[in-house]
Design a protein around this motif. Sequence first.
Motif, PDB file in Angstrom:
ATOM      1  N   ASP A  43      -3.067 -39.200 -11.600  1.00 41.54           N
ATOM      2  CA  ASP A  43      -1.738 -39.105 -11.029  1.00 41.54           C
ATOM      3  C   ASP A  43      -1.070 -37.786 -12.045  1.00 41.54           C
ATOM      4  N   PRO A  44      -1.187 -36.550 -11.328  1.00 35.33           N
ATOM      5  CA  PRO A  44      -0.975 -35.480 -12.131  1.00 35.33           C
ATOM      6  C   PRO A  44       0.581 -35.165 -11.956  1.00 35.33           C
ATOM      7  N   GLU A  45       1.318 -36.020 -12.342  1.00 39.82           N
ATOM      8  CA  GLU A  45       2.884 -35.839 -12.400  1.00 39.82           C
ATOM      9  C   GLU A  45       3.263 -34.901 -13.341  1.00 39.82           C
ATOM     10  N   ASP A  46       4.081 -34.005 -12.725  1.00 38.73           N
ATOM     11  CA  ASP A  46       5.121 -32.870 -13.467  1.00 38.73           C
ATOM     12  C   ASP A  46       6.269 -33.555 -13.987  1.00 38.73           C
ATOM     13  N   GLY A  47       6.061 -33.463 -15.401  1.00 32.67           N
ATOM     14  CA  GLY A  47       7.353 -33.905 -16.002  1.00 32.67           C
ATOM     15  C   GLY A  47       8.128 -32.666 -16.646  1.00 32.67           C
ATOM     16  N   GLU A  48       7.774 -31.587 -16.125  1.00 31.14           N
ATOM     17  CA  GLU A  48       8.556 -30.269 -16.757  1.00 31.14           C
ATOM     18  C   GLU A  48       9.300 -29.617 -15.723  1.00 31.14           C
ATOM     19  N   GLY A  49       8.466 -29.308 -14.460  1.00 36.39           N
ATOM     20  CA  GLY A  49       9.094 -28.499 -13.294  1.00 36.39           C
ATOM     21  C   GLY A  49       8.242 -27.166 -13.321  1.00 36.39           C
ATOM     22  N   HIS A  50       7.674 -26.560 -14.129  1.00 36.08           N
ATOM     23  CA  HIS A  50       6.790 -25.162 -14.008  1.00 36.08           C
ATOM     24  C   HIS A  50       5.861 -25.340 -13.032  1.00 36.08           C
ATOM     25  N   GLY A  51       4.957 -26.302 -13.063  1.00 31.06           N
ATOM     26  CA  GLY A  51       3.738 -26.217 -12.203  1.00 31.06           C
ATOM     27  C   GLY A  51       4.323 -26.609 -10.666  1.00 31.06           C
ATOM     28  N   THR A  52       5.622 -27.159 -10.512  1.00 31.10           N
ATOM     29  CA  THR A  52       5.997 -27.531  -9.169  1.00 31.10           C
ATOM     30  C   THR A  52       6.912 -26.259  -8.421  1.00 31.10           C
ATOM     31  N   VAL A  94      -3.558 -29.646 -10.700  1.00 33.86           N
ATOM     32  CA  VAL A  94      -4.506 -30.096 -11.895  1.00 33.86           C
ATOM     33  C   VAL A  94      -3.754 -30.019 -12.960  1.00 33.86           C
ATOM     34  N   LYS A  95      -3.656 -31.002 -13.574  1.00 37.22           N
ATOM     35  CA  LYS A  95      -2.633 -31.119 -14.737  1.00 37.22           C
ATOM     36  C   LYS A  95      -3.640 -30.751 -16.017  1.00 37.22           C
ATOM     37  N   VAL A  96      -3.344 -29.585 -16.602  1.00 36.10           N
ATOM     38  CA  VAL A  96      -3.914 -29.130 -17.634  1.00 36.10           C
ATOM     39  C   VAL A  96      -2.996 -28.946 -19.037  1.00 36.10           C
ATOM     40  N   LEU A  97      -1.798 -29.060 -18.607  1.00 30.45           N
ATOM     41  CA  LEU A  97      -0.678 -28.794 -19.744  1.00 30.45           C
ATOM     42  C   LEU A  97       0.001 -29.991 -19.713  1.00 30.45           C
ATOM     43  N   THR A  98       0.603 -30.232 -20.990  1.00 29.07           N
ATOM     44  CA  THR A  98       1.531 -31.520 -21.049  1.00 29.07           C
ATOM     45  C   THR A  98       2.803 -31.135 -20.504  1.00 29.07           C
ATOM     46  N   ASP A  99       3.770 -32.198 -20.825  1.00 33.85           N
ATOM     47  CA  ASP A  99       4.926 -31.821 -19.910  1.00 33.85           C
ATOM     48  C   ASP A  99       5.884 -31.318 -20.884  1.00 33.85           C
ATOM     49  N   LEU A 100       5.387 -30.680 -22.007  1.00 38.84           N
ATOM     50  CA  LEU A 100       6.023 -29.645 -22.777  1.00 38.84           C
ATOM     51  C   LEU A 100       5.669 -28.257 -22.395  1.00 38.84           C
ATOM     52  N   GLY A 101       4.617 -28.231 -21.481  1.00 38.21           N
ATOM     53  CA  GLY A 101       3.873 -26.991 -21.056  1.00 38.21           C
ATOM     54  C   GLY A 101       2.929 -26.260 -21.969  1.00 38.21           C
ATOM     55  N   ALA A 102       2.394 -27.360 -22.851  1.00 36.85           N
ATOM     56  CA  ALA A 102       1.388 -26.946 -23.601  1.00 36.85           C
ATOM     57  C   ALA A 102       0.006 -27.527 -23.267  1.00 36.85           C
ATOM     58  N   GLY A 103      -0.949 -26.636 -23.650  1.00 33.23           N
ATOM     59  CA  GLY A 103      -2.531 -27.343 -23.316  1.00 33.23           C
ATOM     60  C   GLY A 103      -3.555 -26.856 -24.314  1.00 33.23           C
ATOM     61  N   VAL A 104      -4.667 -27.325 -23.934  1.00 31.99           N
ATOM     62  CA  VAL A 104      -5.853 -26.781 -25.109  1.00 31.99           C
ATOM     63  C   VAL A 104      -7.197 -26.339 -24.198  1.00 31.99           C
ATOM     64  N   SER A 105      -7.812 -25.488 -24.942  1.00 32.58           N
ATOM     65  CA  SER A 105      -9.038 -25.149 -24.169  1.00 32.58           C
ATOM     66  C   SER A 105      -9.883 -26.145 -23.465  1.00 32.58           C
ATOM     67  N   ALA A 106     -10.171 -27.074 -23.959  1.00 33.79           N
ATOM     68  CA  ALA A 106     -11.070 -28.264 -23.229  1.00 33.79           C
ATOM     69  C   ALA A 106     -10.503 -28.675 -22.100  1.00 33.79           C
TER      70      ALA A 106
END
Length: 500
Positions: free
Chosen positions: A164-173, A201-213
């Motif tokens: 469930d790649p739900e967007d909780g931030e709005g950027h991806g949408t 594909v959700k690779v960032l959190t709902d704060l817009g942050a993510g990591v390499s892996a």
Amino acid sequence: MKKILSTCLVAATALGITSAHGVHGAADSSISREMYRQGEVVLAGTADQVPAGYRVKKVLPHAGLVVLQVARGSEQEHVASLAGMGMRSGLNLKYQAFFVPDDTLYGAQWNLLMVQSEAAWDITSGSGVTVAVLDTGLKTAGAADGIACIDIEPGSDIVGGDSDPEDGEGHGTHIAGTVAQATDNGAGAAGLAHGACIMPVKVLTDLGAGVSADIAEGVAFAVARGASVINMSIGWKAQLLITADPILDPQLAAAHAAGVTLVCAAGNDAWRKQVSYPAISPYTIAVGAVDMNGVITSYSNGGAGLDLVAPGGGGATPADAILQETFDDSGWDYLYYSGTSMAAPHVAAAAALLYATKPDITPEEVRTALTATAMDLGQSGYDSDYGHGLLQTHAALVSFTHCLDEDGDSWTTCAGDCEDADSAVYPGAEETCADLLDNDCDNGIDEGCVDCTDNDGDGWTTCDGDCDDTDRHVNPDNPDSSGHWGSNGVDNDCDGVVDR
């Protein structure tokens, strides 16, 4: 009525240990702890290959990575230790979405017209092509307009480890809307490749942050699930001079080799020496941003690695931003964002249109079609602010579906002719000195040329053999064997002998 947000680059690159000029495989004390996720190390391999004594925190099978839990503060020691065992590993560096807040109002999608949307739609809308948006995810419930075609694959929430790649931030949408917002439905906004499917594909959190892996896994996941184009509006600050990442780089290379076009935002640091990573990777197309007047924005990164520009919004007037349907704390609305994050999906959408017309097109053919037909802005030819110029979607489609050779030099736009209105410009042409043109289409102007001068007005230039261009009595045609000229202690005839 409308709320304005705008995107900006905050941080990020991939795994590995970074120095000021790149990413390395051994520990480097120059990297600060806030740049990576503490208590974790990423190992290239499978769970079965994890050395004894390590606890597996997360397995990322598509990218061939395992996240290991280690004691906080010991991360770099473990990277060095694993390297001593002959194993490839790195720090789990943090990524961030590109955001630059902008409170201006906006009333029309000028950005689509700027890139020839209507003419492009006469050829294709992108039907049958899947564009993966690697970002904060995609929200669908409650949308009045929405995305017409959505491909949610099992396991597409890389961050949460679910489907469930739900967007909780709005950027991806918002980004997904620029690519494929439902169009010609009597409501809301339009998308440039509105016939294409979006694979969130959700690779960032709902704060817009993510990591390499997670990002590496997201790239590999999108390739495995059939995406033709991948949009990544994420990256590091360009000033950090990051150009590589041992964890993410292999997945970018593999995607490129698999025929998938990777599009990245150049970043929003106002840095003119190089674009952000991963936009600077040779496997990606780097996109800068222009405002509604076609002028490079103050925030858009340029320099090394920049391919072209697209509308991103400058914020100088209330209308100068990008409109799409998304949401914020107040709920759904048509919101206005600006940034290179908003510019990149225009190019991703244009790439989707190219794939729709020729499914076996290669990533480098996509790059050539987009850059060779871009509208030249700024200095003539390629420059560090605009790259090859402003995205022109219809021209790119025409150039590839009807390979043009308007100047009759036997080089088409499909074959890399970067200026099809001038027969002196084509790949492999000799540079014509002082014409200020990139004659050989290698992104360089007048390279290898010598500046020939005749400062003393004697009719002989330095290129003709004038050995003293400050004295009109010194040139290959002047006497040097008799009278005054034969005894003045000067090599008047430039033959290497004084007073012959």
